[in-house]
Design an enzyme around this catalytic site. Structure first.
Site, short mmCIF file in Angstrom:
data_model
loop_
_atom_site.label_atom_id
_atom_site.label_comp_id
_atom_site.label_asym_id
_atom_site.label_seq_id
_atom_site.Cartn_x
_atom_site.Cartn_y
_atom_site.Cartn_z
N ASN A 254 0.81 -1.22 0.00
CA ASN A 254 0.00 0.00 0.00
C ASN A 254 0.84 1.28 0.00
OD1 ASN A 254 -2.48 1.74 0.85
ND2 ASN A 254 -0.94 2.08 2.45
N TYR B 9 3.76 10.15 -11.02
CA TYR B 9 2.82 9.29 -10.28
C TYR B 9 2.10 8.33 -11.22
CZ TYR B 9 -0.90 7.92 -7.04
OH TYR B 9 -1.77 7.20 -6.25
N LYS C 252 2.26 4.05 -11.41
CA LYS C 252 1.15 3.11 -11.19
C LYS C 252 0.94 2.23 -12.43
CE LYS C 252 0.21 4.36 -6.95
NZ LYS C 252 0.47 3.47 -5.80
P1 NAP Z 1 -1.14 8.63 2.53
O1 NAP Z 1 -2.22 8.95 3.49
O2 NAP Z 1 -0.17 9.68 2.14
O3 NAP Z 1 -0.37 7.34 3.10
C1 NAP Z 1 0.75 6.85 2.44
C2 NAP Z 1 1.41 5.85 3.36
O4 NAP Z 1 2.58 5.34 2.69
C3 NAP Z 1 1.89 6.47 4.67
O5 NAP Z 1 1.73 5.56 5.71
C4 NAP Z 1 3.37 6.70 4.40
O6 NAP Z 1 4.17 6.73 5.57
C5 NAP Z 1 3.66 5.45 3.60
N1 NAP Z 1 4.96 5.50 2.94
C6 NAP Z 1 5.40 6.39 2.03
N2 NAP Z 1 6.67 6.11 1.70
C7 NAP Z 1 7.02 5.01 2.41
C8 NAP Z 1 8.19 4.23 2.51
N3 NAP Z 1 9.30 4.53 1.82
N4 NAP Z 1 8.19 3.14 3.33
C9 NAP Z 1 7.09 2.83 4.04
N5 NAP Z 1 5.96 3.54 4.02
C10 NAP Z 1 5.94 4.62 3.20
O7 NAP Z 1 -1.74 8.12 1.14
P2 NAP Z 1 -2.96 7.16 0.77
O8 NAP Z 1 -3.88 7.96 -0.05
O9 NAP Z 1 -3.45 6.44 1.95
O10 NAP Z 1 -2.23 6.16 -0.22
C11 NAP Z 1 -2.14 4.76 -0.01
C12 NAP Z 1 -1.96 4.10 -1.37
O11 NAP Z 1 -3.14 4.28 -2.15
C13 NAP Z 1 -0.81 4.67 -2.19
O12 NAP Z 1 -0.14 3.63 -2.86
C14 NAP Z 1 -1.52 5.57 -3.19
O13 NAP Z 1 -0.77 5.76 -4.36
C15 NAP Z 1 -2.78 4.78 -3.42
N6 NAP Z 1 -3.88 5.58 -3.99
C16 NAP Z 1 -4.42 6.60 -3.28
C17 NAP Z 1 -5.46 7.34 -3.83
C18 NAP Z 1 -6.10 8.46 -3.11
O14 NAP Z 1 -7.00 9.12 -3.71
N7 NAP Z 1 -5.75 8.76 -1.86
C19 NAP Z 1 -5.95 7.03 -5.11
C20 NAP Z 1 -5.36 5.97 -5.81
C21 NAP Z 1 -4.35 5.26 -5.22
P3 NAP Z 1 4.62 8.13 6.28
O15 NAP Z 1 3.48 8.54 7.16
O16 NAP Z 1 5.85 7.74 7.01
O17 NAP Z 1 4.87 9.11 5.18
#
Ligand code: NAP
Length: 236
Positions: A81, A159, A163
């Site tokens: 994730n 980005y 993906k």
């Molecule tokens: P988020 O709230 O920013 O959470 C991202 C998470 O990834 C955080 O826990 C962050 O940890 C962790 N992370 C980043 N770099 C890391 C690393 N090097 N090692 C370990 N952990 C790391 O974002 P989110 O929206 O929940 O995203 C989760 C996933 O869903 C991502 O892959 C994102 O691309 C995908 N996604 C999100 C959306 C959306 O609309 N939000 C849409 C499509 C896909 P820290 O707190 O330490 O930074």
């Protein structure tokens, strides 16, 4: 027997919700997080275990795998994730430096390979392993190339292409593992309000987590090598 899951980047956002929802199904949901304080705090809130894991560091992934092996012996579910957007504002490909792509790929692409390869021996020991890669609709080449798509203007080279690469990586692993009981799928959570996008999404993190949880708990008739969202398949 209780299933064991590892969710990377589970200290907040969609990852946290995936861990919470899996724990509700009596899965032991290991909170993987790179920052010990944030990771432990999230794990405590969930009443679940924590493991330190920075997906960009191979030694960190190997150490996390060793810890999981010692504690549990096998891993039923891996949810890749953790992801970063690193400045979606740098929209124009022509003004986005290659280093911005490298930075995003380190987490969103290479990080997934690093963690998957470290964990796969443990997933192979599970009765029916499930690997879920958190992709995005922004990784769909078909939708990106369609001028009528709602995402036609979301032209974020780093980005989006990370993906798309993750989607191909999903297919590659699914093909390698096709003769095993392991299923590997890509999930699109939809546009969710999280730190990743300054909370601009119109869905909740919990809603985004649902598809990952579904793919993490597929029965033996479920798909592998697929790209799915709540209402079914999305075009590659
Ligand atoms: P988020 O709230 O920013 O959470 C991202 C998470 O990834 C955080 O826990 C962050 O940890 C962790 N992370 C980043 N770099 C890391 C690393 N090097 N090692 C370990 N952990 C790391 O974002 P989110 O929206 O929940 O995203 C989760 C996933 O869903 C991502 O892959 C994102 O691309 C995908 N996604 C999100 C959306 C959306 O609309 N939000 C849409 C499509 C896909 P820290 O707190 O330490 O930074």
């Amino acid at each position: 027997m209780t299933k064991i899951a590892l969710i990377t980047g589970a200290n907040k956002g969609i990852g946290y919700e995936i861990a919470r929802l899996l724990a509700e199904q009596d899965v032991t949901a290991i909170v993987g997080a790179r920052d010990e304080e944030r990771g432990r705090a999230a794990a405590e809130r969930l009443g679940q275990p924590y493991v330190r894991l920075d997906v960009t560091i191979e030694d960190s992934a190997v150490a996390a795998a060793k810890w999981i092996e010692r504690e549990y012996g096998a891993l039923d579910i891996l949810v890749n994730n953790a992801g970063i957007s690193a400045g979606l504002a740098q929209a124009l490909p022509s003004t986005t430096p290659a280093r911005a792509l490298r930075e995003v790929y380190e987490t969103n692409v290479f990080g997934v390979v690093t963690v998957t390869n470290a964990m796969l021996p443990l997933v192979r020991r599970a009765r029916a392993g499930r690997i879920v890669n958190m992709s995005s609709e922004l990784g769909s080449l078909t939708m990106a190339a369609d001028p009528d798509s709602p995402f036609a203007d979301a032209n974020f080279i780093a980005y989006n292409s990370s993906k798309s690469a993750l989607n191909m990586i999903t297919v590659c692993y699914a093909k390698e593992l096709k003769d095993t009981t392991i299923k590997v799928n890509a999930a699109n959570p939809g546009y969710c309000a999280t730190d990743l996008n300054g909370h601009s999404g119109f869905r909740t993190a919990e809603q985004g987590a649902a598809i990952a949880v579904r793919l993490a708990t597929l029965d033996e008739n479920g798909p592998t090598g697929a790209y799915l969202q709540d209402d079914g398949v999305i075009p590659w």
